[in-house]
Design a protein around this motif. Structure first.
Motif, PDB file in Angstrom:
ATOM      1  N   PRO A 406      51.367  35.199  47.576  1.00 16.37           N
ATOM      2  CA  PRO A 406      52.740  34.717  47.361  1.00 16.37           C
ATOM      3  C   PRO A 406      52.750  33.414  46.568  1.00 16.37           C
ATOM      4  O   PRO A 406      51.867  32.560  46.727  1.00 16.37           O
ATOM      5  CB  PRO A 406      53.252  34.505  48.792  1.00 16.37           C
ATOM      6  CG  PRO A 406      52.440  35.439  49.622  1.00 16.37           C
ATOM      7  CD  PRO A 406      51.089  35.478  48.993  1.00 16.37           C
ATOM      8  N   GLY A 407      53.766  33.267  45.713  1.00 16.19           N
ATOM      9  CA  GLY A 407      53.852  32.084  44.858  1.00 16.19           C
ATOM     10  C   GLY A 407      53.094  32.234  43.571  1.00 16.19           C
ATOM     11  O   GLY A 407      52.952  31.283  42.796  1.00 16.19           O
ATOM     12  N   GLY A 408      52.571  33.456  43.305  1.00 15.11           N
ATOM     13  CA  GLY A 408      51.892  33.722  42.046  1.00 15.11           C
ATOM     14  C   GLY A 408      50.465  33.218  41.984  1.00 15.11           C
ATOM     15  O   GLY A 408      49.847  33.205  40.915  1.00 15.11           O
ATOM     16  N   ILE A 409      49.897  32.798  43.121  1.00 15.84           N
ATOM     17  CA  ILE A 409      48.515  32.303  43.137  1.00 15.84           C
ATOM     18  C   ILE A 409      47.553  33.484  43.058  1.00 15.84           C
ATOM     19  O   ILE A 409      47.656  34.439  43.828  1.00 15.84           O
ATOM     20  CB  ILE A 409      48.230  31.476  44.414  1.00 15.84           C
ATOM     21  CG1 ILE A 409      49.136  30.253  44.477  1.00 15.84           C
ATOM     22  CG2 ILE A 409      46.760  31.053  44.454  1.00 15.84           C
ATOM     23  CD1 ILE A 409      49.009  29.482  45.780  1.00 15.84           C
ATOM     24  N   LYS A 410      46.614  33.409  42.116  1.00 13.13           N
ATOM     25  CA  LYS A 410      45.591  34.445  41.984  1.00 13.13           C
ATOM     26  C   LYS A 410      44.227  33.856  42.321  1.00 13.13           C
ATOM     27  O   LYS A 410      43.885  32.762  41.861  1.00 13.13           O
ATOM     28  CB  LYS A 410      45.573  35.021  40.568  1.00 13.13           C
ATOM     29  CG  LYS A 410      46.733  35.949  40.270  1.00 13.13           C
ATOM     30  CD  LYS A 410      46.548  36.653  38.937  1.00 13.13           C
ATOM     31  CE  LYS A 410      47.668  37.660  38.690  1.00 13.13           C
ATOM     32  NZ  LYS A 410      47.474  38.382  37.417  1.00 13.13           N
ATOM     33  N   VAL A 411      43.484  34.611  43.139  1.00 10.72           N
ATOM     34  CA  VAL A 411      42.154  34.162  43.541  1.00 10.72           C
ATOM     35  C   VAL A 411      41.147  35.242  43.150  1.00 10.72           C
ATOM     36  O   VAL A 411      41.275  36.394  43.571  1.00 10.72           O
ATOM     37  CB  VAL A 411      42.085  33.912  45.060  1.00 10.72           C
ATOM     38  CG1 VAL A 411      40.702  33.393  45.445  1.00 10.72           C
ATOM     39  CG2 VAL A 411      43.163  32.932  45.494  1.00 10.72           C
ATOM     40  N   ASP A 412      40.166  34.876  42.336  1.00  6.34           N
ATOM     41  CA  ASP A 412      39.076  35.788  41.989  1.00  6.34           C
ATOM     42  C   ASP A 412      37.991  35.676  43.050  1.00  6.34           C
ATOM     43  O   ASP A 412      37.499  34.567  43.333  1.00  6.34           O
ATOM     44  CB  ASP A 412      38.497  35.445  40.613  1.00  6.34           C
ATOM     45  CG  ASP A 412      39.444  35.811  39.480  1.00  6.34           C
ATOM     46  OD1 ASP A 412      40.024  36.902  39.532  1.00  6.34           O
ATOM     47  OD2 ASP A 412      39.627  34.989  38.564  1.00  6.34           O
ATOM     48  N   ILE A 413      37.616  36.803  43.632  1.00 11.33           N
ATOM     49  CA  ILE A 413      36.644  36.815  44.729  1.00 11.33           C
ATOM     50  C   ILE A 413      35.511  37.768  44.355  1.00 11.33           C
ATOM     51  O   ILE A 413      35.754  38.911  43.953  1.00 11.33           O
ATOM     52  CB  ILE A 413      37.312  37.273  46.041  1.00 11.33           C
ATOM     53  CG1 ILE A 413      38.461  36.315  46.405  1.00 11.33           C
ATOM     54  CG2 ILE A 413      36.299  37.334  47.177  1.00 11.33           C
ATOM     55  CD1 ILE A 413      39.370  36.825  47.502  1.00 11.33           C
ATOM     56  N   VAL A 414      34.271  37.283  44.459  1.00 13.42           N
ATOM     57  CA  VAL A 414      33.126  38.135  44.135  1.00 13.42           C
ATOM     58  C   VAL A 414      32.110  38.098  45.262  1.00 13.42           C
ATOM     59  O   VAL A 414      31.954  37.083  45.949  1.00 13.42           O
ATOM     60  CB  VAL A 414      32.437  37.721  42.813  1.00 13.42           C
ATOM     61  CG1 VAL A 414      33.413  37.708  41.662  1.00 13.42           C
ATOM     62  CG2 VAL A 414      31.765  36.365  42.938  1.00 13.42           C
ATOM     63  N   THR A 415      31.442  39.201  45.441  1.00 13.81           N
ATOM     64  CA  THR A 415      30.281  39.251  46.329  1.00 13.81           C
ATOM     65  C   THR A 415      29.132  38.530  45.644  1.00 13.81           C
ATOM     66  O   THR A 415      28.893  38.737  44.448  1.00 13.81           O
ATOM     67  CB  THR A 415      29.879  40.713  46.595  1.00 13.81           C
ATOM     68  OG1 THR A 415      30.999  41.402  47.156  1.00 13.81           O
ATOM     69  CG2 THR A 415      28.694  40.795  47.535  1.00 13.81           C
ATOM     70  N   ALA A 416      28.434  37.659  46.358  1.00 17.81           N
ATOM     71  CA  ALA A 416      27.271  36.980  45.768  1.00 17.81           C
ATOM     72  C   ALA A 416      26.343  38.032  45.175  1.00 17.81           C
ATOM     73  O   ALA A 416      25.984  39.006  45.832  1.00 17.81           O
ATOM     74  CB  ALA A 416      26.552  36.154  46.826  1.00 17.81           C
ATOM     75  N   ARG A 417      25.953  37.847  43.924  1.00 20.63           N
ATOM     76  CA  ARG A 417      25.226  38.904  43.228  1.00 20.63           C
ATOM     77  C   ARG A 417      24.191  38.325  42.284  1.00 20.63           C
ATOM     78  O   ARG A 417      24.231  37.153  41.923  1.00 20.63           O
ATOM     79  CB  ARG A 417      26.204  39.778  42.440  1.00 20.63           C
ATOM     80  CG  ARG A 417      27.098  38.987  41.497  1.00 20.63           C
ATOM     81  CD  ARG A 417      28.210  39.841  40.926  1.00 20.63           C
ATOM     82  NE  ARG A 417      29.101  39.042  40.077  1.00 20.63           N
ATOM     83  CZ  ARG A 417      29.959  39.555  39.222  1.00 20.63           C
ATOM     84  NH1 ARG A 417      30.042  40.842  39.054  1.00 20.63           N
ATOM     85  NH2 ARG A 417      30.743  38.783  38.504  1.00 20.63           N
ATOM     86  N   LYS A 418      23.293  39.175  41.877  1.00 17.20           N
ATOM     87  CA  LYS A 418      22.332  38.812  40.844  1.00 17.20           C
ATOM     88  C   LYS A 418      22.499  39.789  39.685  1.00 17.20           C
ATOM     89  O   LYS A 418      22.996  40.907  39.865  1.00 17.20           O
ATOM     90  CB  LYS A 418      20.905  38.831  41.371  1.00 17.20           C
ATOM     91  CG  LYS A 418      20.467  40.154  41.988  1.00 17.20           C
ATOM     92  CD  LYS A 418      19.079  40.011  42.602  1.00 17.20           C
ATOM     93  CE  LYS A 418      18.669  41.288  43.326  1.00 17.20           C
ATOM     94  NZ  LYS A 418      17.342  41.157  43.956  1.00 17.20           N
ATOM     95  N   GLU A 419      22.094  39.359  38.523  1.00 20.52           N
ATOM     96  CA  GLU A 419      22.254  40.180  37.323  1.00 20.52           C
ATOM     97  C   GLU A 419      20.930  40.307  36.605  1.00 20.52           C
ATOM     98  O   GLU A 419      20.081  39.420  36.665  1.00 20.52           O
ATOM     99  CB  GLU A 419      23.258  39.529  36.353  1.00 20.52           C
ATOM    100  CG  GLU A 419      24.677  39.475  36.869  1.00 20.52           C
ATOM    101  CD  GLU A 419      25.605  38.764  35.883  1.00 20.52           C
ATOM    102  OE1 GLU A 419      25.084  38.116  34.951  1.00 20.52           O
ATOM    103  OE2 GLU A 419      26.829  38.864  36.047  1.00 20.52           O
ATOM    104  N   PHE A 420      20.745  41.427  35.934  1.00 19.93           N
ATOM    105  CA  PHE A 420      19.645  41.521  34.969  1.00 19.93           C
ATOM    106  C   PHE A 420      20.131  42.288  33.759  1.00 19.93           C
ATOM    107  O   PHE A 420      21.074  43.076  33.827  1.00 19.93           O
ATOM    108  CB  PHE A 420      18.391  42.171  35.587  1.00 19.93           C
ATOM    109  CG  PHE A 420      18.590  43.599  36.038  1.00 19.93           C
ATOM    110  CD1 PHE A 420      18.339  44.656  35.188  1.00 19.93           C
ATOM    111  CD2 PHE A 420      19.020  43.875  37.332  1.00 19.93           C
ATOM    112  CE1 PHE A 420      18.506  45.963  35.600  1.00 19.93           C
ATOM    113  CE2 PHE A 420      19.188  45.186  37.759  1.00 19.93           C
ATOM    114  CZ  PHE A 420      18.938  46.226  36.885  1.00 19.93           C
ATOM    115  N   TYR A 421      19.502  42.006  32.624  1.00 17.90           N
ATOM    116  CA  TYR A 421      19.924  42.564  31.336  1.00 17.90           C
ATOM    117  C   TYR A 421      18.876  43.544  30.857  1.00 17.90           C
ATOM    118  O   TYR A 421      17.694  43.193  30.729  1.00 17.90           O
ATOM    119  CB  TYR A 421      20.112  41.440  30.298  1.00 17.90           C
ATOM    120  CG  TYR A 421      21.255  40.510  30.636  1.00 17.90           C
ATOM    121  CD1 TYR A 421      22.461  40.590  29.947  1.00 17.90           C
ATOM    122  CD2 TYR A 421      21.130  39.541  31.621  1.00 17.90           C
ATOM    123  CE1 TYR A 421      23.512  39.739  30.242  1.00 17.90           C
ATOM    124  CE2 TYR A 421      22.175  38.687  31.935  1.00 17.90           C
ATOM    125  CZ  TYR A 421      23.362  38.795  31.235  1.00 17.90           C
ATOM    126  OH  TYR A 421      24.404  37.958  31.530  1.00 17.90           O
TER     127      TYR A 421
END
Length: 743
Positions: A406-421
């Motif tokens: 409510p109030g237009g607040i946006k929260v980006d939430i991610v699971t702790a993660r690792k990346e490889f290319y």
């Protein structure tokens, strides 16, 4: 006769040790065995007067009575000087920091032990004997120590090395020259070789340690191999690498290691070679390449000992809870506190991360909330929405969610993660990981900090990688050496942060940028990703410094090869911010894009056709392309008309009609004329808002037949109103009847 000699393929430590030994044994001849490293050859070319070196063919080795050997104890490594070992009564003196190996010669004087460089041993003697040295000699000795200790980063480095370097600095050692030779840019041939090594590289795991092995064949000796292998290790952030080069007569092994678990000096001894724990080599004859590889793997299995993982609790922590409460609006702090309570109740750990934390510490306003959850991030997002209201948009594949509250607040939430290319410039493959692994995947140390929100730890800053220190020192630094290879767009972000905050890249990060560019890494990047990063830089309120950096790295040529950052363009980039400030409200009202004006500045010398092709090449939207092309079309004619001393309002309206606000601001910038600026402002704020009361329906009622005439009547009626000829509905009617009589 006394003779000083070092090993074949002399590096800077060997050359420096040769020069130092000559100071201790001033009457001795000095000889270089075989051909030294390429960089050493270049150094000697620049400093031919530093030491009188004899060629092997100029020395009668049968006359040698005392042989002084530096940086090796192996007979097979001293070239033709080994002939002297047959001389009756020969006295041997050794100065060598390498660990003793089977087959080492023994001398009457034999000084070694725990040193990171042989030059250190000899500097101690020079200091003890109070022998004077020149600034050039001090510089070369420092260069030898810096090279063999990896600028004091190799595990073999000792306090003695640091003390020796400190002493040499007091004697005038030029660290700028040391830096120039230690951190050199890749040559064209090295870039080609590096690309080849990258293609041939394969990795295996032995006793839990990842080891890179590269096999290649060549018709002859590759002079740049050692330097390129060293740089490959840095770029790929390899812990251990073995390169096996097969030529017509032999196989050469070049080995590098960063870790104690893999002592490459001991491993290469199995092939008759040797060296440091961190750098070693060997030459093999009479074996096939596949046999050498097979034996290498067998030796590795017996010699590699797994390391104990570092304690992750060794990190920098401080509490910034007061900053959260002081710098953020109450609705944000309430949200963060609620997120912490939910995490505690549901057995999660939740952290603020990324740019939010960076800007909090800098005192910069940023309310884009990014949270990392150790646990299931999507489940946490749903708990948050149940408590606070709103909705969740989840992406299960990546373990991410957006909570719209409510109030237009946006929260980006991610699971702790690792990346490889999977390959350079690819999009990453994601797996669940720890907070540390999640932060390690980020671009720069200043963006790799977190603030814990669980109530008992609320406001605790977690910094594994020195981001807080770099923030205070205003430095942009990558977390690992392959960062730009994995994701070339990070180069643009580094430049953007430099421009935005007035930071500078640390020396290693800037070197890595240059290396990535020499590898032409942007060729692997899609035009869409390249476009978005360029737009992001041009969208900055003051992008001039970032654009100057793009030009320094020759990245502007990626936009178009004809773009040149002339003095005119530099001046435009400086002045345009004052134009933006004077037209700020209009720019906001029209949803004008600053980046388009900056783009028009950069491409102002390109032809219309080149600009159209550029827009197509970067797949700009139809509206973006229209605005840019409109900013180029008929620019001279428009400016010429605007400069006329007397202008009817209707003429001004017709001249500027249809031009986007970005094109109009570009015109104001280019003419730098108050009268024209006033006219543009008048058009934007008043003229284009003028409306007439007469409509097509009214014209029908007035007895006119619908057709092309309607457009002409309404157009001329509007112009008459702009010029003050008509002022009311009745005067509009009169104007129509007077100027357009019915048949």
């Amino acid at each position: 006769m006394d003779l000083i000699v070092t090993h074949i393929g002399a590096d800077f430590d060997a050359l420096a040790s040769l020069v130092a030994a000559k100071k201790i044994y001033p009457k001795a001849l000095a000889v270089l065995a075989g051909s030294p490293d390429k960089d050493v050859r270049e150094y000697l070319y620049k400093k031919p007067h530093l030491i009188d070196l004899k060629k092997e063919k100029e020395v009668d080795f049968k006359k040698v009575k005392r042989l002084i050997v530096v940086d090796t104890r192996l007979a097979k490594r001293i070239g033709e000087a080994k002939e002297a070992l047959n001389n009756r009564g020969l006295i041997l003196h050794f100065y060598d920091h390498h660990p003793r190996t089977k087959g080492d010669l023994v001398g009457a004087v034999d000084i070694g032990g725990r040193y990171g460089a042989t030059a250190t041993i000899l500097v101690e003697l020079i200091k003890k004997k109070r022998i004077k040295i020149s600034t050039e000699e001090a510089t070369l000795l420092a260069l030898g120590i810096y090279e063999d200790t990896g600028s004091f980063t190799f595990p073999s480095t000792t306090p003695a090395d640091l003390k020796a370097a400190s002493y040499l600095i007091t004697k005038g050692a030029n660290l700028n020259m040391v830096s120039d030779f230690i951190r050199r840019e890749l040559t064209k041939n090295q870039v080609k070789l590096l690309n080849k090594l990258l293609r041939l590289e394969k990795r295996i795991k032995i006793n839990g340690i990842e080891i890179a092995i590269i096999k290649l064949k060549s018709s002859g000796y590759i002079t740049d191999l050692v330097a390129t292998v060293h740089r490959l290790r840095d770029i790929e952030n390899l812990e251990t690498i073995f390169v096996l080069l097969e030529t017509k007569e032999r196989i050469r092994i070049v080995a590098r290691s960063r870790i104690k678990a893999v002592n490459v000096g001991k491993i290469t001894q199995a092939f008759g070679g040797g060296g440091h724990a961190t750098a070693a080599s060997a030459t093999i004859r009479g074996m096939e390449l596949r046999e050498v590889e097979k034996k290498l793997i067998e030796v590795l299995k017996s010699k590699v000992t797994p390391e104990i993982a570092p304690d992750e609790s060794l990190l920098f922590k401080k509490n910034v809870g007061s900053l959260l409460n002081r710098n953020l609006p109450s609705k944000i702090t309430s949200l963060l506190a609620e997120a912490g309570r939910i995490a505690e109740e549901k057995n999660f750990r939740v952290y603020l991360v990324g740019g939010f934390v960076r800007d909090l510490l800098l005192g910069v306003e940023n309310f884009d909330v990014d949270l990392v959850v150790e646990g299931d991030g999507i489940s946490f997002a749903r708990y948050l929405v149940r408590r606070a209201g709103g909705k969740v948009t989840a992406h299960k594949r990546f373990g991410t969610a957006v909570a719209t509250l409510p109030g237009g607040i946006k929260v980006d939430i991610v699971t702790a993660r690792k990346e490889f290319y999977e390959f350079p410039a690819a999009l990453p493959t994601v797996k669940e990981g720890s907070l540390r692994e999640d932060l390690y995947r980020r671009d720069f140390t200043i963006n790799a900090m977190a603030v814990r929100l669980n109530p008992k730890h609320y406001g605790e800053l977690v910094d594994f990688f020195g981001g807080w220190k770099d923030l205070k020192e205003r430095i942009v630094k990558v977390l690992h050496n392959e960062s730009f290879i994995e994701d070339p767009t990070r180069i643009f972000r580094a430049i953007r942060f430099q421009g935005r905050y007035g930071f500078s890249m640390d020396r290693n990060t800037e070197r890595l940028v240059k290396d990535a560019l020499r590898l032409k890494i942007f060729r692997r990047l899609s035009k869409q990703r390249l476009r978005e990063e360029i737009i992001a830089i041009l969208s900055e309120p003051q992008p001039k410094n970032a654009i100057l950096r793009l030009d320094k790295f020759r990245i502007l040529k990626l936009i178009h090869p004809k773009i040149r950052l002339s003095q005119e363009i530099k001046k435009d980039l400086q002045i345009v911010k004052t134009i933006f400030s004077r037209f700020a409200s209009l720019l906001k009202e029209e949803d004008g894009k600053r980046w388009i004006v900056h783009f028009l500045i950069l491409v102002q010398k390109l032809s219309i056709l080149e600009v159209k092709n550029l827009c197509n090449n970067f797949r700009l939207s139809r509206e973006q392309s229209r605005k840019i092309v409109k900013g180029k079309e008929n620019l001279r004619e428009i400016i010429k008309k605007l400069k006329e001393s007397e202008l009817k309002p209707s003429f001004l309206y017709r001249t500027l009609q249809g031009l986007p606000v970005e094109a109009l601001l570009f015109i104001v910038l280019k003419v730098r004329n108050r009268l024209i600026e006033k006219r543009v402002y008048q058009y934007l704020t008043k003229m284009r808002k003028v409306r007439i009361r007469t409509t097509g329906d009214k014209l029908k009622k007035m007895g006119y037949k619908q057709g092309p005439l309607f457009k002409k009547i309404l157009q001329e009626l509007l112009w008459a109103k702009l010029d003050g000829i008509v002022k009311s509905p009745s005067s509009e009617t009169k104007f129509v009847f007077d100027n357009f009589p019915k048949d």
